[in-house]
Design an enzyme around this catalytic site. Structure first.
Site, PDB file in Angstrom:
ATOM      1  N   LYS A   1      25.753  44.147  61.609  1.00  0.00           N
ATOM      2  CA  LYS A   1      26.472  43.600  60.633  1.00  0.00           C
ATOM      3  C   LYS A   1      27.557  42.405  60.857  1.00  0.00           C
ATOM      4  O   LYS A   1      27.792  42.763  62.164  1.00  0.00           O
ATOM      5  CB  LYS A   1      27.325  44.594  59.822  1.00  0.00           C
ATOM      6  CG  LYS A   1      27.428  44.031  58.433  1.00  0.00           C
ATOM      7  CD  LYS A   1      26.358  44.067  57.307  1.00  0.00           C
ATOM      8  CE  LYS A   1      26.339  43.578  56.103  1.00  0.00           C
ATOM      9  NZ  LYS A   1      25.233  43.606  55.094  1.00  0.00           N
TER      10      LYS A   1
ATOM     11  N   ASP B   1      24.641  38.245  52.646  1.00  0.00           N
ATOM     12  CA  ASP B   1      25.354  39.513  52.017  1.00  0.00           C
ATOM     13  C   ASP B   1      26.469  38.916  51.170  1.00  0.00           C
ATOM     14  O   ASP B   1      26.333  37.802  50.708  1.00  0.00           O
ATOM     15  CB  ASP B   1      26.077  40.472  53.296  1.00  0.00           C
ATOM     16  CG  ASP B   1      26.476  41.756  52.610  1.00  0.00           C
ATOM     17  OD1 ASP B   1      25.642  42.580  52.259  1.00  0.00           O
ATOM     18  OD2 ASP B   1      27.859  42.065  52.501  1.00  0.00           O
TER      19      ASP B   1
HETATM   20  P1  NDP Z   1      26.920  38.501  46.141  1.00  0.00           P
HETATM   21  O1  NDP Z   1      27.999  37.872  46.842  1.00  0.00           O
HETATM   22  O2  NDP Z   1      25.958  37.718  45.595  1.00  0.00           O
HETATM   23  O3  NDP Z   1      27.351  39.277  44.738  1.00  0.00           O
HETATM   24  C1  NDP Z   1      28.606  40.296  44.823  1.00  0.00           C
HETATM   25  C2  NDP Z   1      28.782  40.617  43.350  1.00  0.00           C
HETATM   26  O4  NDP Z   1      29.718  41.514  43.449  1.00  0.00           O
HETATM   27  C3  NDP Z   1      29.707  39.487  42.488  1.00  0.00           C
HETATM   28  O5  NDP Z   1      29.183  39.465  41.413  1.00  0.00           O
HETATM   29  C4  NDP Z   1      31.213  39.704  42.859  1.00  0.00           C
HETATM   30  O6  NDP Z   1      32.012  39.096  42.009  1.00  0.00           O
HETATM   31  C5  NDP Z   1      30.800  41.252  42.928  1.00  0.00           C
HETATM   32  N1  NDP Z   1      31.910  41.759  43.872  1.00  0.00           N
HETATM   33  C6  NDP Z   1      31.977  41.389  45.096  1.00  0.00           C
HETATM   34  N2  NDP Z   1      33.102  42.136  45.781  1.00  0.00           N
HETATM   35  C7  NDP Z   1      33.887  42.831  44.402  1.00  0.00           C
HETATM   36  C8  NDP Z   1      34.699  43.526  44.453  1.00  0.00           C
HETATM   37  N3  NDP Z   1      35.565  44.062  45.559  1.00  0.00           N
HETATM   38  N4  NDP Z   1      35.211  44.033  43.310  1.00  0.00           N
HETATM   39  C9  NDP Z   1      34.611  43.850  42.147  1.00  0.00           C
HETATM   40  N5  NDP Z   1      33.416  42.798  42.217  1.00  0.00           N
HETATM   41  C10 NDP Z   1      33.012  42.536  43.486  1.00  0.00           C
HETATM   42  O7  NDP Z   1      26.376  39.720  47.132  1.00  0.00           O
HETATM   43  P2  NDP Z   1      25.153  40.703  47.017  1.00  0.00           P
HETATM   44  O8  NDP Z   1      24.543  40.603  45.519  1.00  0.00           O
HETATM   45  O9  NDP Z   1      24.453  40.102  48.203  1.00  0.00           O
HETATM   46  O10 NDP Z   1      25.567  41.969  47.488  1.00  0.00           O
HETATM   47  C11 NDP Z   1      26.091  43.139  46.626  1.00  0.00           C
HETATM   48  C12 NDP Z   1      26.100  44.489  47.314  1.00  0.00           C
HETATM   49  O11 NDP Z   1      24.753  44.631  47.570  1.00  0.00           O
HETATM   50  C13 NDP Z   1      26.880  44.488  48.510  1.00  0.00           C
HETATM   51  O12 NDP Z   1      27.326  45.867  48.712  1.00  0.00           O
HETATM   52  C14 NDP Z   1      25.903  44.288  49.710  1.00  0.00           C
HETATM   53  O13 NDP Z   1      26.221  44.765  50.953  1.00  0.00           O
HETATM   54  C15 NDP Z   1      24.561  44.908  49.239  1.00  0.00           C
HETATM   55  N6  NDP Z   1      23.344  44.289  49.628  1.00  0.00           N
HETATM   56  C16 NDP Z   1      22.845  43.186  49.564  1.00  0.00           C
HETATM   57  C17 NDP Z   1      21.758  42.635  50.157  1.00  0.00           C
HETATM   58  C18 NDP Z   1      21.199  41.112  49.883  1.00  0.00           C
HETATM   59  O14 NDP Z   1      19.912  41.227  50.129  1.00  0.00           O
HETATM   60  N7  NDP Z   1      22.053  40.395  49.307  1.00  0.00           N
HETATM   61  C19 NDP Z   1      20.874  43.704  50.600  1.00  0.00           C
HETATM   62  C20 NDP Z   1      21.427  45.148  50.690  1.00  0.00           C
HETATM   63  C21 NDP Z   1      22.477  45.550  50.240  1.00  0.00           C
HETATM   64  P3  NDP Z   1      32.335  37.541  42.016  1.00  0.00           P
HETATM   65  O15 NDP Z   1      30.893  36.936  41.377  1.00  0.00           O
HETATM   66  O16 NDP Z   1      33.381  37.407  41.252  1.00  0.00           O
HETATM   67  O17 NDP Z   1      32.427  36.918  43.459  1.00  0.00           O
END
Ligand code: NDP
Length: 446
Positions: A125, A165
């Protein structure tokens, strides 16, 4: 004290002030008791001690200049955790909360998740405490170029293959790849999550969210049930949440919430395909706030600073970030009759929440199993790059479906073998551990 307690104590003391890492290691090791009782060789080879020590950690300064010529610097990380099963593989996160403990928790989880995918992938990571919010495209590009100038020393198609991510989507992968290519003087598969027009795999953006819902459907099927007509709460509004919602809608479920870092929207009529398309455009292209949804769709309500877990539902899909669903939230979900919780994010449920779901006997799947579809299609992207070709969307989707089904079956049969049928946490942790640990033993003390 027993072997597991000794190693955990050592981790807590040696890596103090890394609470997320402690949480991830504790969850995995606590599940391993029945295995370690049967198989003393893991202790003889000191596998637990070796597994909590990353192969190597890189920490570096990332200097960059904003549009007004002001100088900034951030901290960059790459934690190459374990490559017993294949080249290091794992995403990059750009978020102000990034620090070493978070990188280690995510890298550790990735080792186990990647082992479950059936593909030859090690775990890693990386990321930075850089905050992409409010930055111009040029600033993002300059940051990505500076970050890659350092990172490129440590990565390569057979060494370490980063992906996206939180905060790192196709735009950032584009800038990172552009700089990598220039420095390495090679066009290869070192990054995944690329656009299909220049080396990416079809379905990669959708893969984590779609895979999550395929996995949930496998779980429901064990109880003769399906998503048809189910009320579903989803948190997040990013890549994972959007595609999970899309797939739920296609499977006949009704998505009533989504959230971002500002708060949560509740749409009792359901977020249908048209409304979801608006959210995607608004978040991905306009980079707006989810709160604007209620201006457009008047029957919905916005709840600032809140998460979706107070809204009654049959199925809950936390898809935003770690520790976003607490023991208190779990109690409310259970009181409201939740039947399934599947993690799209990494470690979104606190240990208290996980315990509550397990005690209640509902269907609960940890992220390392349920969200493995993303890295699985990244693995397929690596294969396509290596053979200088590409598969159709249908081919990738069929492979993703079969990988998710295989992960599900493997976990179920492992849980059964160890006397805990339906315990997805124990099944996932033991199945993944055995694969990595056996490879480490085969490869000697390194
Ligand atoms: P994105 O950046 O595309 O989206 C993240 C979302 O979560 C956004 O809506 C963001 O809000 C919100 N968010 C982020 N941090 C916080 C916080 N501290 N409190 C509240 N809301 C929060 O990320 P992903 O969708 O790619 O990833 C989401 C999760 O999935 C993570 O845990 C990641 O590790 C996991 N994951 C992702 C993969 C992938 O393929 N992308 C694969 C496997 C796991 P805002 O829009 O306001 O920023």
């Amino acid at each position: 004290m027993g072997y597991i307690e000794d190693v955990l104590q050592h981790v807590y003391e040696r890596d103090a002030a890394q609470p997320e890492f402690h949480q991830a290691v504790t969850e995995v090791f606590e599940s391993l008791r029945p295995l370690l009782d049967r198989q003393p060789r893991y202790q003889q080879h000191r596998i637990l001690e070796r597994m909590v020590e990353p192969d190597r950690i890189m920490i570096f300064r990332v200097g960059w200049m904003d549009d007004r010529g002001r100088v900034h610097y951030n901290r960059g990380y790459r934690v190459q955790f374990n490559n017993a099963l294949g080249p290091y593989k794992g995403g990059l996160r750009f978020h102000p909360t990034v620090y070493l403990g978070l990188m280690k928790f995510l890298g550790f989880e990735q080792v186990f998740k990647n082992a479950l995918t059936t593909l030859p992938l090690g775990g890693a990571k990386g990321g930075s405490d850089f905050d992409p919010k409010g930055k111009s495209d040029t600033e993002i590009m300059h940051f990505c170029q500076s970050f890659m100038t350092e990172l490129c020393r440590y990565i390569g198609p057979d060494t370490d293959v980063p992906a996206g991510d939180i905060g790192v989507g196709v735009r950032e992968i584009g800038y990172l790849f552009g700089q990598y290519k220039r420095l390495a003087n090679e066009f290869n598969g070192t990054l995944t999550g690329k656009k299909p027009g220049w080396g990416g795999s079809l379905l990669r953006p959708e893969a984590t969210g779609y895979g999550l819902i395929y996995f949930a459907e496998e779980m429901l099927a064990t109880r003769g049930d399906s998503l048809q007509g189910k009320i579903c709460t989803v948190s997040g509004a990013g890549s994972v949440a959007q595609h999970a919602a899309e797939r739920i809608i296609r499977s006949g479920g009704k998505v009533v919430t989504m959230s971002d870092s500002g708060g949560m929207i509740h749409d009792p009529d359901g977020i249908d395909a048209e409304k979801l398309a608006w959210i995607m455009e608004h978040k991905n292209v306009e980079r707006g706030r989810l709160s604007d949804y209620v201006e457009r769709f008047r029957r919905a309500t916005y709840h600032e600073g809140q998460r979706p877990w107070s809204v009654p539902c049959h199925c809950a899909f936390p898809c935003a970030t770690q520790n976003e669903l607490t023991g208190g939230d779990a109690a409310v979900l259970l009181k409201n009759g939740v039947q399934l919780v599947a993690e799209g994010a990494n470690m979104p449920c606190t240990p208290e929440a996980v315990e509550a779901f397990l005690q209640a006997g509902i269907l609960y799947a940890p992220g390392k199993a349920a969200n493995a579809g993303g890295v699985a299609v990244s693995g397929l992207e690596m294969s396509q790059n290596a053979m200088h070709g590409s598969w159709t969307r249908e081919e990738v989707e069929a492979r993703l479906r079969s990988i998710m089904a295989e992960i599900h079956n493997n976990i179920r049969s492992t849980a059964e073998e160890y006397g805990k049928p339906g315990h997805y946490v124990l099944g996932a942790n033991i199945a993944a551990f055995v694969k990595v640990a056996d490879a480490m033993i085969d490869q000697g003390v390194v």
